[in-house]
Design a protein around this motif. Structure first.
Motif, PDB file in Angstrom:
ATOM      1  N   MET A  29     -26.243  62.700  91.821  1.00 46.51           N
ATOM      2  CA  MET A  29     -25.402  62.387  91.968  1.00 46.51           C
ATOM      3  C   MET A  29     -25.491  61.251  90.809  1.00 46.51           C
ATOM      4  O   MET A  29     -26.078  60.574  90.911  1.00 46.51           O
ATOM      5  N   GLN A  30     -23.036  61.353  90.279  1.00 37.64           N
ATOM      6  CA  GLN A  30     -22.953  60.449  89.699  1.00 37.64           C
ATOM      7  C   GLN A  30     -23.063  59.104  89.876  1.00 37.64           C
ATOM      8  O   GLN A  30     -22.020  58.996  91.213  1.00 37.64           O
ATOM      9  N   ARG A  60     -21.492  68.133  95.685  1.00 33.55           N
ATOM     10  CA  ARG A  60     -20.876  69.083  93.992  1.00 33.55           C
ATOM     11  C   ARG A  60     -21.713  70.396  95.027  1.00 33.55           C
ATOM     12  O   ARG A  60     -22.655  71.147  94.076  1.00 33.55           O
ATOM     13  N   GLU A  84     -21.284  72.988  92.713  1.00 33.68           N
ATOM     14  CA  GLU A  84     -22.476  74.137  92.248  1.00 33.68           C
ATOM     15  C   GLU A  84     -23.118  72.878  91.177  1.00 33.68           C
ATOM     16  O   GLU A  84     -24.528  73.687  89.977  1.00 33.68           O
ATOM     17  N   HIS A  85     -24.310  72.285  92.107  1.00 36.42           N
ATOM     18  CA  HIS A  85     -24.999  71.176  91.277  1.00 36.42           C
ATOM     19  C   HIS A  85     -25.935  71.614  92.586  1.00 36.42           C
ATOM     20  O   HIS A  85     -26.078  72.183  94.518  1.00 36.42           O
ATOM     21  N   PRO A  86     -27.689  71.311  92.727  1.00 32.68           N
ATOM     22  CA  PRO A  86     -28.503  71.798  93.664  1.00 32.68           C
ATOM     23  C   PRO A  86     -28.274  70.976  95.173  1.00 32.68           C
ATOM     24  O   PRO A  86     -27.866  69.316  94.885  1.00 32.68           O
ATOM     25  N   GLN A 102     -28.569  66.642  96.629  1.00 31.63           N
ATOM     26  CA  GLN A 102     -27.525  65.436  97.116  1.00 31.63           C
ATOM     27  C   GLN A 102     -27.410  65.561  98.346  1.00 31.63           C
ATOM     28  O   GLN A 102     -27.084  63.744  98.336  1.00 31.63           O
TER      29      GLN A 102
END
Length: 207
Positions: free
Chosen positions: A1-2, A140, A142-144, A148
């Motif tokens: 996570m950003q 998100r 598109e990410h695992p 997340q």
């Protein structure tokens, strides 16, 4: 996570935790009766319910609950009834200055406090609907997904523990002076009893 996304998540988590509700009332009540340190058991029970809500939403069951008026209302009214029950029991509880009985109340088993905290938060279908709206903002696709959800859950739980314990449970210390006489105990029992009942009624009435 950003990091920017996590900061937004943390900010939202703080706002959510500081919003007064049944969990905060339960935490303050536990702190008054059993003490600041032991109130953590009720808080941990509330967090267990929070994790269950996250799992329900992550598995997609939350969509079914939110979309089923019958299922939603059954859980909603059960939760409201439980809070009203807790409130009435607290309101009618007679003050007791007997040291042995007071000690017994202070030493309520950890599991009992944990279980009550669990049910207070678990029987709140609005939490499921809330997470249903809240969680996608920080996931998100598109990410695992698992990492997340793990970060989201750990962040929300950690923040809620800190707020519940070091704000709501600590705030209850200011009411400790009322516990030393029968009149003060009666006032506190009725105040917290009314708060539990009020939250239960709101849970039942607000759609």
């Amino acid at each position: 996570m950003q990091s920017s996304l996590w900061l937004a998540l943390a900010g939202a988590g703080v706002l959510i935790s500081f919003t007064p509700g049944a969990g905060a009332i339960n935490t303050m009540s536990n702190s008054l009766i059993s003490g600041f340190r032991r109130s953590i058991w009720g808080i941990l029970g509330q967090q267990a319910a929070l994790i269950v809500h996250v799992v329900i939403v992550a598995l997609g069951v939350g969509v079914l609950v939110a979309g089923s008026p019958v299922a939603f209302n059954v859980i909603r009214y059960a939760g409201a009834a439980y809070l009203v029950y807790l409130g009435i029991r607290q309101f009618l509880h007679k003050p007791d200055l007997d040291q042995e009985k007071a000690a017994a109340l202070r030493n309520e088993p950890a599991w009992s406090m944990f279980r009550r905290g669990l049910w207070v938060n678990l029987l709140n279908p609005k939490a499921i609907v809330f997470f249903l709206a809240f969680m996608p903002q920080f996931i998100r696709p598109e990410h695992p997904l698992l990492p997340q959800y793990a970060v989201l859950t750990a962040t929300v739980v950690a923040i809620d523990i800190l707020v519940m314990w070091f704000f709501f449970a600590a705030a209850a210390k200011s009411f400790q002076r009322f516990t030393h006489n029968a009149r003060g105990q009666t006032i506190l029992n009725r105040v917290f009893g009314i708060l539990f009942v009020a939250v239960g009624i709101l849970l039942a009435l607000i759609h």
